[in-house]
Design a protein around this motif. Structure first.
Motif, mmCIF file in Angstrom:
data_model
loop_
_atom_site.group_PDB
_atom_site.id
_atom_site.type_symbol
_atom_site.label_atom_id
_atom_site.label_comp_id
_atom_site.label_asym_id
_atom_site.label_seq_id
_atom_site.Cartn_x
_atom_site.Cartn_y
_atom_site.Cartn_z
ATOM 1 N N ALA A 168 2.529 -7.864 -6.792
ATOM 2 C CA ALA A 168 2.946 -6.461 -7.443
ATOM 3 C C ALA A 168 3.372 -5.934 -6.276
ATOM 4 C CB ALA A 168 1.885 -6.019 -8.241
ATOM 5 N N GLU A 169 4.121 -6.254 -5.099
ATOM 6 C CA GLU A 169 4.335 -5.373 -4.227
ATOM 7 C C GLU A 169 5.735 -4.884 -4.524
ATOM 8 O OE1 GLU A 169 3.680 -8.489 -4.006
ATOM 9 O OE2 GLU A 169 1.892 -9.064 -2.529
ATOM 10 N N THR B 91 0.858 -1.082 0.129
ATOM 11 C CA THR B 91 0.126 0.022 -0.054
ATOM 12 C C THR B 91 0.816 1.341 0.010
ATOM 13 O OG1 THR B 91 -0.011 0.270 2.459
ATOM 14 C CG2 THR B 91 -1.877 -1.214 1.523
ATOM 15 N N LEU B 92 0.249 2.386 -0.245
ATOM 16 C CA LEU B 92 0.953 3.753 -0.077
ATOM 17 C C LEU B 92 1.777 3.850 1.268
ATOM 18 C CD1 LEU B 92 2.093 5.915 -1.753
ATOM 19 C CD2 LEU B 92 0.130 7.252 -1.587
ATOM 20 N N ASP B 93 0.831 3.503 2.116
ATOM 21 C CA ASP B 93 1.172 3.786 3.542
ATOM 22 C C ASP B 93 2.407 2.968 3.992
ATOM 23 O OD1 ASP B 93 -0.914 5.633 3.928
ATOM 24 O OD2 ASP B 93 -1.981 4.358 5.342
ATOM 25 N N SER C 68 1.893 -0.428 -10.538
ATOM 26 C CA SER C 68 1.315 -1.617 -9.527
ATOM 27 C C SER C 68 0.383 -0.533 -8.771
ATOM 28 C CB SER C 68 2.270 -1.978 -8.466
ATOM 29 O OG SER C 68 3.289 -2.787 -9.427
ATOM 30 N N LEU C 69 0.554 0.429 -8.321
ATOM 31 C CA LEU C 69 -0.600 1.260 -7.562
ATOM 32 C C LEU C 69 -1.457 1.960 -8.418
ATOM 33 C CD1 LEU C 69 -0.452 1.190 -4.481
ATOM 34 C CD2 LEU C 69 0.577 3.346 -4.652
ATOM 35 N N GLU C 70 -1.168 2.082 -9.697
ATOM 36 C CA GLU C 70 -2.000 2.899 -10.598
ATOM 37 C C GLU C 70 -2.296 4.054 -10.127
ATOM 38 O OE1 GLU C 70 -5.122 0.142 -11.901
ATOM 39 O OE2 GLU C 70 -3.692 -1.318 -12.478
ATOM 40 N N GLU C 71 -1.445 4.928 -9.403
ATOM 41 C CA GLU C 71 -1.560 6.358 -9.343
ATOM 42 C C GLU C 71 -0.627 7.156 -10.202
ATOM 43 O OE1 GLU C 71 -3.681 7.426 -6.824
ATOM 44 O OE2 GLU C 71 -4.565 5.613 -6.825
ATOM 45 N N ARG D 180 -6.055 1.559 -3.370
ATOM 46 C CA ARG D 180 -6.137 0.221 -2.897
ATOM 47 C C ARG D 180 -4.767 -0.352 -2.789
ATOM 48 N NH1 ARG D 180 -4.399 -1.920 -7.041
ATOM 49 N NH2 ARG D 180 -4.639 -1.502 -8.927
ATOM 50 N N PRO D 181 -4.749 -1.464 -2.193
ATOM 51 C CA PRO D 181 -3.703 -2.208 -1.985
ATOM 52 C C PRO D 181 -3.096 -2.632 -3.552
ATOM 53 C CG PRO D 181 -4.817 -2.988 -0.297
ATOM 54 C CD PRO D 181 -5.894 -2.010 -1.221
#
Lengths: 405, 227
Positions: B123-124, B31-33, B74-77, B117-118
Motif C-alpha cells: 500500500a506504499e 510512512t508519513l515521514d 493506506s495510512l488511515e489518518e 504506523r507504516p
C-alpha cells in the motif's frame, strides 16, 4: 479495423490512435515474445497487431523458439522475479543466452520500434541494430529473488525504457520506467456481446440452472486464487440466500499443481449439487463469456494476483464484482464505486449478500464498473499508450506535454 | 485598386483532448515521514500529476488529490486526509508554491499528532509523473448553441483539459470555457456562472451536467423576447 471500435471505445482513444497513426505511418513496430498462443500476452497481441496495422504502421510479431531446457530456465526466472527462491546455475544462464543469440540470428529484429515482452527474450537487446527498444514486463517484479534479478537487470537496463502494468510491480532499474496497464478486447470472442440464445445454449450444455442467483469465479485451479475461500463464502451466503456457485477454469499446462488443487476443490465441495466445478478446455472463450454474462455476482477472491484481467472481463459485462485487494485488482476496482475489495472470506460473503439483497445497488455498481473499464482497460487505450510512448521517445522535447494538433 | 477582403480570425471554440502516459520516479513512501521527503524532493511534474491531474481520472474517489487519498486509505489518518483535501491547488501561482503548502500541512500534522504506523506492504505511495498528449478533439463551436451541443457529447478528458488543466495553464483562476464565453460570446454573466462551478466538488461528468444546465439557461435568456 479501428472503425469497429467506434461507439464502443472512448472517442479520444480512437482520435489519438488516428493522429499518432498519421505521424508514425510507414514505420515498423515489432513485438517479440515467447509464445504464439496461450496466456494473456499472446491473447492481446493476436488482436493488437492487426489494430496497429490498420493505422498503416508496419506492425509485426515474432516469437522466439527454445528447447525444454530453455523453458525450464525461463520458468524458474519467471518465478524468481516474483519472489520465489530459485537456483539457476551458470550452465543454465549460458544456455538462456545461447538460445537468445540463436533467435537473434534467425529473427528479423530490424524495426523502428521494438517491444520485447517478459524475461524470456530480454537478452535480445544485446543484438539491437537499430530502432527504439522497450522492455515490457507483465509480472510483479516488486520483490524479486536478488540473484536472478541481478542477471535480468543487466539486460533490462540496456533498453530505452521499461514498461510495467502497475506502479507497485516495478523495481528500480536504471532506465526510464513507464506504467501501462494491460487490456481486454471488447470485440474478442471472450468479450463480445452474446445473444440470449447463445448464453442459454452454453448454460444448458454446461448444466447451469437459471432459476437462482449465480455466483461465479473464473480462474485457474490455483491456491493463490483461493477457490476454497470462495466455497466457504458461498456456504455463509447460502444460509441467507439460495444461490448456486460456479467455479470455472482451464487446466494450465505449465502448472503441475493444478490437478491437485482441482481435486482438493472437488473433494471440498463434496456432494453439494449447487456447486458446479467446470474444467473447461483451453480456448473456451465463448463459454467464459457466457458464464460471465449469466452470473449474478462475479468474484476474483485471489490472495495473490498479477494484474488479473478476468476482473476487467467481468466488469465489462456490467457485473457486480468482488475482488481480493491484491496485485492489480485494486487498480481495476474503486471500492464501493465500481465493485468491492475484500480481505477475507467473511468480507466476500458479506459483499455477496449486499449485492443479492440490493439489486439496484448491484446494477448501479455494475454499470459504473463497465464504464470504468471502457475508459481505462480496453485494447484501444493500450495500443494508444504504446504508440504515444514510441512517439514521445522519438520526439524528445523539453517538458512533459506533447501538442499534436 | 480593390482591396482584398481581410479574412476574419476564426473565433470558434476548438475542443482539445488530453491523455497521459504515467512514468515512475523510483520514489515511494510507506510512512508519513517518507511521504514528506518525497513531496520535498520530487519534480514539479510529479506534484502536478498527483494534484491537478488527479481530476483526469474521473474523480471517482473520496478526496481531491492522491496525497489525501493515500493518507485516508493506506495510512488511515483521516484528519490528515481532510487537511490535504482542503488545499485549493488552483489558488497557487506555481506548482512549487503548492508543494510548499503540502509540506506545511504535513509538518503541521506531524507536530500535533503522533507518528502514524507504516502502511501495510503493497500500500506504499508511488511518486509518478506523466507525459501528456494534447490533440484536437475534432469538434469546434461557432456559437453558444453549438458549444452547448458539444459540451453534451465531448469526451470527459476534454472537459478536464479545458476546465481543470486550463486553470494551471492560464494561471488566472480562469478556465478555457468561461474565457471564451466572456471574450467571444461577450456574455460576462454566463462566463462568471461557468467559472463559479466548484472544481473540487464534482467529477468530470458532474461538471458537464452543470455546464450544460448553465448554457441552456443562458441560451434561453438570449432567445427570450420581452416586450
Amino acid at each position: 479495423m479501428i472503425t469497429q471500435y467506434a461507439g464502443i471505445a472512448p472517442n479520444r482513444d480512437l482520435l489519438l490512435l488516428k493522429q499518432l497513426g498519421k505521424k508514425l505511418r510507414g514505420r515498423s513496430f515489432l513485438h517479440v515474445n515467447s509464445t504464439r498462443e496461450g496466456g494473456g500476452v499472446a491473447e492481446i497481441l493476436q488482436r493488437m497487431i492487426p489494430l496497429i496495422q490498420s493505422l498503416d504502421i508496419d506492425a509485426r510479431w515474432e516469437v522466439i523458439q527454445g528447447d525444454a531446457r530453455f523453458y525450464d530456465t525461463t520458468k524458474k526466472v519467471h518465478n524468481a522475479l516474483q519472489g520465489n527462491p530459485e537456483a539457476i546455475t551458470e550452465k543454465m544462464w549460458k544456455h538462456y543466452l545461447e538460445v537468445n543469440r540463436a533467435n537473434a540470428q534467425k529473427l528479423d529484429l530490424g524495426a523502428d520500434a521494438v517491444l520485447i515482452h517478459d524475461p524470456q527474450p530480454a537478452p535480445l537487446v544485446s543484438f539491437r541494430k537499430r530502432g527504439k527498444w522497450f522492455w515490457r514486463c507483465h509480472i510483479d517484479m516488486s520483490n524479486p529473488y536478488p540473484d536472478v534479478f541481478k542477471q535480468i537487470e543487466a539486460h533490462c537496463k540496456k533498453y530505452l525504457a521499461a514498461i510495467f502494468s502497475v506502479a507497485r510491480f516495478t523495481r528500480a532499474i536504471s532506465t526510464t520506467e513507464y506504467i501501462i496497464a494491460p487490456s481486454i478486447d471488447p470485440l474478442s470472442e471472450k468479450n463480445r456481446e452474446l445473444s440470449e440464445h447463445e448464453i442459454r445454449e452454453v448454460a444448458e450444455r454446461l448444466g447451469i440452472p437459471g432459476d437462482r442467483p449465480i455466483l461465479l469465479q473464473v480462474s485457474r485451479f490455483d491456491r493463490f486464487k483461493d477457490p476454497i475461500g470462495v466455497i466457504n463464502a458461498y456456504k455463509i451466503v447460502k444460509k441467507y440466500n439460495d444461490c448456486i456457485l460456479v467455479l470455472a477454469g482451464s487446466p494450465a499446462t505449465d502448472d503441475p499443481e493444478g490437478a491437485e488443487v482441482l481435486e482438493e476443490v472437488r473433494s471440498y465441495a463434496a456432494d453439494d449439487p449447487d456447486i458446479h466445478i467446470l474444467l473447461l478446455p483451453p480456448f473456451s472463450d465463448r463459454d467464459v463469456n457466457a458464464l460471465q454474462r449469466m452470473a449474478t455476482v462475479v468474484l476474483q477472491k485471489s490472495v495473490k494476483e498479477g494484474f488479473g484481467l478476468t476482473v476487467s472481463e467481468a466488469m465489462w459485462k456490467g457485473k457486480p464484482f468482488i475482488g481480493g485487494a491484491v496485485g492489480g485488482i485494486p487498480l481495476q476496482v474503486a471500492h464501493g464505486v465500481t465493485g468491492f475489495l475484500v480481505h477475507s472470506v467473511d468480507g466476500a460473503a458479506f459483499r455477496i449478500r449486499q449485492y443479492l439483497n440490493n439489486p439496484e445497488m448491484a446494477r448501479r455498481m455494475g454499470e459504473a464498473g463497465r464504464e470504468y473499464v471502457r475508459n481505462s482497460f480496453l485494447i484501444t487505450r493500450q495500443a494508444r499508450d504504446y504508440l504515444s510512448l514510441w512517439f514521445a521517445e522519438t520526439h524528445r522535447q523539453k517538458g512533459p506535454v506533447h501538442e499534436l494538433f | 485598386m480593390a482591396q482584398r477582403a481581410r479574412k476574419k480570425p476564426d473565433k470558434s471554440f476548438i475542443f482539445r483532448d488530453v491523455v497521459t502516459v504515467v512514468k515512475t520516479t523510483g520514489l515511494k513512501a510507506s510512512t508519513l515521514d517518507e511521504l514528506r521527503e518525497g513531496i520535498a524532493a520530487v519534480s514539479e511534474e510529479s506534484i502536478f500529476h498527483h494534484t491537478y491531474q488527479y481530476f483526469a481520472k474521473g474523480h471517482v474517489q473520496e478526496y481531491t488529490n492522491d496525497f489525501a487519498q493515500w493518507a485516508a486509505e493506506s495510512l488511515e489518518e483521516r484528519a490528515l486526509a481532510e487537511y490535504l483535501a482542503n488545499i485549493d491547488s488552483f489558488s497557487f501561482k506555481s506548482t512549487d508554491a503548492l508543494r510548499k503548502e503540502l509540506l506545511r500541512v504535513v509538518d503541521d500534522y506531524r507536530e500535533k499528532f503522533p507518528a502514524p504506523r507504516p502502511v501495510l506492504p503493497g500500500a506504499e505511495f508511488y511518486f509518478s509523473e506523466a507525459v501528456s498528449f494534447v490533440f484536437a478533439a475534432g469538434v469546434r463551436a461557432k456559437n453558444l448553441a453549438e458549444f452547448l451541443t458539444a459540451i453534451k457529447f465531448i469526451d470527459a478528458s476534454s472537459i478536464y483539459y479545458h476546465y481543470y488543466e486550463a486553470r494551471v495553464r492560464l494561471r488566472k483562476e480562469q478556465d478555457d470555457f468561461s474565457k471564451w464565453i466572456a471574450e467571444v460570446v461577450k456574455n460576462q454573466e454566463l462566463a462568471d456562472c461557468v467559472r463559479s462551478i466548484d472544481p473540487f466538488m464534482h467529477n468530470l461528468e458532474g461538471v458537464r451536467t452543470h455546464l450544460a444546465e448553465m448554457l441552456e439557461d443562458g441560451l434561453r435568456k438570449e432567445m427570450e423576447i420581452i416586450e
